[in-house]
Scaffold this active site. Structure first.
Site, PDB file in Angstrom:
ATOM      1  N   ALA A  88      38.014 -54.576 -93.007  1.00  0.00           N
ATOM      2  CA  ALA A  88      38.517 -55.344 -94.138  1.00  0.00           C
ATOM      3  C   ALA A  88      37.658 -56.590 -94.321  1.00  0.00           C
ATOM      4  O   ALA A  88      37.101 -57.132 -93.370  1.00  0.00           O
ATOM      5  CB  ALA A  88      39.969 -55.727 -93.900  1.00  0.00           C
ATOM      6  N   SER A 126      46.437 -61.269 -86.759  1.00  0.00           N
ATOM      7  CA  SER A 126      45.421 -61.854 -85.883  1.00  0.00           C
ATOM      8  C   SER A 126      44.375 -62.680 -86.605  1.00  0.00           C
ATOM      9  O   SER A 126      43.372 -63.054 -86.007  1.00  0.00           O
ATOM     10  CB  SER A 126      44.711 -60.735 -85.107  1.00  0.00           C
ATOM     11  OG  SER A 126      44.115 -59.814 -86.003  1.00  0.00           O
ATOM     12  N   SER A 127      44.568 -62.966 -87.893  1.00  0.00           N
ATOM     13  CA  SER A 127      43.579 -63.787 -88.582  1.00  0.00           C
ATOM     14  C   SER A 127      43.585 -65.196 -88.009  1.00  0.00           C
ATOM     15  O   SER A 127      44.646 -65.829 -87.900  1.00  0.00           O
ATOM     16  CB  SER A 127      43.891 -63.846 -90.082  1.00  0.00           C
ATOM     17  OG  SER A 127      43.057 -64.794 -90.728  1.00  0.00           O
ATOM     18  N   PRO A 128      42.424 -65.746 -87.674  1.00  0.00           N
ATOM     19  CA  PRO A 128      42.393 -67.105 -87.115  1.00  0.00           C
ATOM     20  C   PRO A 128      42.474 -68.185 -88.186  1.00  0.00           C
ATOM     21  O   PRO A 128      42.544 -69.367 -87.856  1.00  0.00           O
ATOM     22  CB  PRO A 128      41.033 -67.139 -86.406  1.00  0.00           C
ATOM     23  CG  PRO A 128      40.181 -66.223 -87.216  1.00  0.00           C
ATOM     24  CD  PRO A 128      41.093 -65.118 -87.691  1.00  0.00           C
ATOM     25  N   ASN A 129      42.445 -67.789 -89.464  1.00  0.00           N
ATOM     26  CA  ASN A 129      42.377 -68.758 -90.551  1.00  0.00           C
ATOM     27  C   ASN A 129      43.708 -68.982 -91.256  1.00  0.00           C
ATOM     28  O   ASN A 129      43.765 -69.690 -92.257  1.00  0.00           O
ATOM     29  CB  ASN A 129      41.330 -68.303 -91.579  1.00  0.00           C
ATOM     30  CG  ASN A 129      39.965 -68.120 -90.954  1.00  0.00           C
ATOM     31  OD1 ASN A 129      39.474 -68.992 -90.247  1.00  0.00           O
ATOM     32  ND2 ASN A 129      39.350 -66.968 -91.179  1.00  0.00           N
ATOM     33  N   LYS A 132      46.420 -54.853 -86.213  1.00  0.00           N
ATOM     34  CA  LYS A 132      45.128 -55.471 -85.900  1.00  0.00           C
ATOM     35  C   LYS A 132      45.361 -56.678 -85.003  1.00  0.00           C
ATOM     36  O   LYS A 132      46.095 -57.603 -85.370  1.00  0.00           O
ATOM     37  CB  LYS A 132      44.414 -55.892 -87.177  1.00  0.00           C
ATOM     38  CG  LYS A 132      42.988 -56.378 -86.943  1.00  0.00           C
ATOM     39  CD  LYS A 132      42.197 -56.400 -88.231  1.00  0.00           C
ATOM     40  CE  LYS A 132      40.736 -56.699 -87.975  1.00  0.00           C
ATOM     41  NZ  LYS A 132      39.902 -56.530 -89.164  1.00  0.00           N
TER      42      LYS A 132
END
Length: 653
Positions: A153, A300-303, A341
């Site tokens: 993605a 799990s997106s760090p942003n 994810k």
């Protein structure tokens, strides 16, 4: 017309003709052009012949030039639209970087260009169908895929070019992430190139056009496909495609390929409000699951602040259970598979095991191992980082690039190991171990129940009778079988019942005693391990009871009377009946997609050997262009061929 007028002469053509006046210019023709009319005609004919010859040469030249130009255009079209062309990596990508210094602007222009070219069929594609050989084929979720490579993605966030990407060679394309409501993400600039490391730092913040808009775009794509297939463009035609009647996956619409849609919560949804978080994910699944083959749950997106806190086992299990439930309610016959994810930064033993427990407990189908990392890996060996790029590294955001490959590889091995271990534990929970009748040992595997050390032998005088063994089995069973309606039976009640039955049993004859040694009390089917590479035990016929007892079998085989052990034990169940026919089947192996630092075919093979089913690429595609997937697959084939050759050479020695 010439008219010469003086005081004495008037030589107009009319007067000359009427009065027979000689032409005053006749002398000029006679004195200076002495050839005759026939000579003039020959000269004219010769001139025409020369002109015709020259015209033929010109036409031939034009034909040759036109043919050469046409061939050049055709060859140029096939070369520039072939993903194997080095033009994409060594001309298009450097040109985009030069024209668009900002990485996000270059990415958006590239996607718009591919979308425009795709509308006219001029987009790059993988030609020749190299996957038709089947040398890289894999099976995922019951689908036979042509190769084990996919895109992550972020390449196509807004579902603008899914078909262009699918035709570029990958077996799986993941679009998104998609949030329930539109959101712009973080302020720009938010993407930086680390050219010396072929890496990126991004803090997009899940900018999305919203689930409704993406679902509308996917539905339009599906209906256009149905129309071109001659099924129509209405709701009924759409449902036929979704139910698999077209013979292609309803998400990708391409045979041997799958489309994954990544979903996430909106950034204003509070992380501690699990019910609201679940509603975000369920809303996306309900809309997008209808047009996807796989739903990927991004936690799990760090942003997105606080998003990674959802990876804790308990909240993650609640969220995934809700998504799985919504996916099962999607109105279509073909299943929608769900994956989660996970972050590469939550890599402690407790974190990994907690996520694996959530995966098994919730019923999702697999894990996408890896995302961008908040950490800043060491530079690649032999490369230094310029001062400007050092400043980029201090920017907040997720890092992706070749230097993260080692961590991805190690993480895949750990997830595969723990997921498979959990599958065995759950298989044992589904099929609980059966105890022996004498209470001295427990048989952990559901194989056939062998006679215990106290099983009757040919010498019935020194060993307990078969009736004693059956009575012990009955006692054990009665003690274990109870529920709220029927309270447990006490030992004294069981002993009294067993004593009464033993008194009423007819003593064994010598033949029956001999027969009882030839087979176990009850024989259950052998249990095979679906994950084992060896299937010899499943293919070979089980040894007959006669082969285990030698001479005693011969004597019992001639006796056609029913054995007491057979007639009585067959009426006693060893365990409560299962709730479903498949409850005794081992759990299905979880699928793993791996992403993070994979840049070439050799690394993709290492990821697969570590236990992943699919290798996904993102940053490598940004730096290598649209031909990256084809290049990786060629490298994989070359690597496999070299290994096969080396193995053949060593075997020949």
């Amino acid at each position: 017309m010439y008219s010469l007028q003086t005081e004495q002469y008037n030589f107009s053509p009319a007067i000359v003709a009427a009065k027979k006046v000689p032409d005053p210019f006749e002398w000029l023709a006679r004195d200076h052009y002495p050839w005759s009319a026939s000579t003039t005609a020959a000269a004219v004919a010769s001139t025409n012949t020369t002109q015709d010859a020259r015209s033929s040469v010109t036409r031939l030249k034009n034909l040759l030039l036109g043919t050469a130009l046409s061939l050049t255009l055709v060859f140029g079209f096939y070369y520039t639209t072939d993903t194997r062309s080095s033009l994409h990596e060594y001309l298009v990508i450097p040109l985009l970087r030069y024209v668009y210094p900002d990485a996000e602007d270059a990415h958006e222009f590239g996607n718009k260009a591919l979308k425009f070219l795709g509308s006219f069929g001029l987009h790059p594609r993988e030609r020749g169908d190299p996957d038709a050989t089947g040398d890289l084929a894999v099976e995922v979720f019951g689908h036979k895929l042509g190769n084990p490579v996919g895109t992550s993605a972020g390449i196509d966030k807004h579902c603008e070019i899914p078909d262009v990407l699918l035709l570029a060679g990958p077996a799986i394309v993941e679009i998104g992430g998609v949030t329930p409501q539109p959101q712009e993400g973080n302020p720009k600039p938010r993407v930086w190139r680390i050219k010396s490391q072929n890496a990126l730092i991004n803090r997009y913040g899940l900018n999305s056009e919203g689930a409704d808009y993406i679902a509308m775009r996917l539905r339009q794509r599906l209906r256009e496909y149905a129309y071109h297939m001659g099924l129509g463009i209405d709701q009924q035609a759409e449902q036929m495609i979704l139910d698999g009647e077209a013979g292609v996956p309803p998400g990708s619409l391409h045979e041997g390929k799958l489309l994954a849609v990544q979903i996430a919560k909106n950034k204003w949804t509070k992380d501690e409000d699990i019910e609201s978080v679940k509603k975000d994910y369920v809303y996306c699944t309900s809309l997008l699951g209808r047009y996807a083959d796989i739903i990927v749950v991004n936690v799990s997106s760090p942003n997105t602040p606080g998003l990674r806190s959802l990876q804790k086992s308990e909240p993650l299990t609640d969220i995934l259970e809700a998504v799985v439930g919504a996916a099962r309610k999607v109105k279509r016959k073909t299943p929608v598979h769900v994956m989660v994810k996970v972050s590469p930064d939550e890599d402690s033993e407790e974190d990994v095991r907690g996520i694996c427990d959530a995966v098994w407990d919730s019923g999702v189908d697999g894990v996408v191992v890896g995302n961008t990392t908040k950490k800043r890996p060491d530079p690649l060996p032999g490369y230094s980082i310029p001062e400007q790029e050092q400043r980029y590294l201090s920017e907040a955001g997720g890092y992706s690039g070749p230097s993260t490959f080692g961590r991805t590889l190690a993480l895949v091995k750990r997830y595969r190991k723990i997921l498979d271990e959990s599958s065995y534990i759950r298989a044992d929970e589904t099929n609980p171990p059966s105890s022996t009748t004498n209470g001295q040992s427990t048989q952990k595997d559901l194989g056939r129940i062998e006679p215990t050390a106290q099983s009757p032998s040919s010498d019935s005088k020194d060993q307990p009778s078969i009736a004693s063994s059956i009575a012990s089995s009955a006692k054990s069973l009665l003690l274990e079988t109870h529920d709220e309606t029927h309270p447990p039976i006490t030992d004294s009640e069981v002993d009294a019942s067993v004593s009464r039955d033993k008194e009423n049993l007819k003593p064994q004859t010598p033949e029956e005693a001999a027969e009882s040694t030839s087979q176990p009390i009850i024989r259950l089917p052998e249990r095979t391990n679906p994950f084992s590479s060896s299937s010899n035990t499943a293919d070979e016929p089980s040894p007959s009871p006669a082969s285990q007892t030698g001479n005693a079998t011969a004597s019992s085989s001639t006796d056609t009377r029913p054995s007491p052990s057979t007639s009585l034990a067959s009426s006693i169940p060893l365990s409560p009946p299962s709730s479903s026919p498949s409850s005794s089947d081992p759990p299905r192996r979880k699928v793993i997609f791996a992403t993070g630092g994979i840049t070439n075919g050799a690394q993709a093979l290492q990821i697969l050997d570590a236990g992943a089913d699919i290798s996904q690429v993102y940053t490598a595609l940004v730096y290598g262009g649209i031909g990256t997937i084809s290049k990786m697959k060629m490298e994989m084939r070359a690597e496999l061929a070299a290994k096969a050759k080396a193995k053949g050479t060593s075997t020949g020695r």
